[in-house]
Design a protein around this motif. Sequence first.
Motif, PDB file in Angstrom:
ATOM      1  N   SER A  42     -96.486 -67.370  33.356  1.00 50.82           N
ATOM      2  CA  SER A  42     -95.348 -67.971  32.067  1.00 50.82           C
ATOM      3  C   SER A  42     -96.667 -68.407  30.934  1.00 50.82           C
ATOM      4  N   LYS A  45     -97.880 -66.030  29.163  1.00 53.15           N
ATOM      5  CA  LYS A  45     -96.775 -64.650  27.950  1.00 53.15           C
ATOM      6  C   LYS A  45     -96.681 -65.841  26.854  1.00 53.15           C
ATOM      7  N   GLU A  48    -100.074 -65.824  24.566  1.00 56.41           N
ATOM      8  CA  GLU A  48     -99.905 -64.265  23.428  1.00 56.41           C
ATOM      9  C   GLU A  48     -99.363 -63.900  22.284  1.00 56.41           C
TER      10      GLU A  48
END
Length: 132
Positions: A42, A45, A48
């Motif tokens: 998480s 992500k 990113e």
Amino acid sequence: VIHATVVTEDFVFNMTADKMATSRDTLKLAKLRDEYIGHIFSCIKNAEMLGIEVLGRPVRHIIQLHANRINGLFLDDLISALKNRGYTIVSLQSALEDKLYQYKDAYFQDNTVSFLERIKQTNPDQLPALEE
């Protein structure tokens, strides 16, 4: 001291790992491992997406992990999970070749945030003048 772009809360999971230090309950350990690795993904992500938002491109991330029990227990599992999802583990030197790590920031807050968040929240007027 290196700027991390993926800041985790592994220390929170580590408190549970410390409490379970003498536990032989493999189901509870497996659940902790899965929750911990889910937390790391998480965080990745989010980093990113923030890299795309701030720089308009993917970046070479540096994940902040502490030297603690949770990482001692599950680091091999985490590395395997990263590789299974297509991530490549690179050296710190290789990661630092990303131009992201040359950015200057003027982040002055009390809370710990990733280097990408520091750049996003930097006020350019507070940056020192560049020397020519």
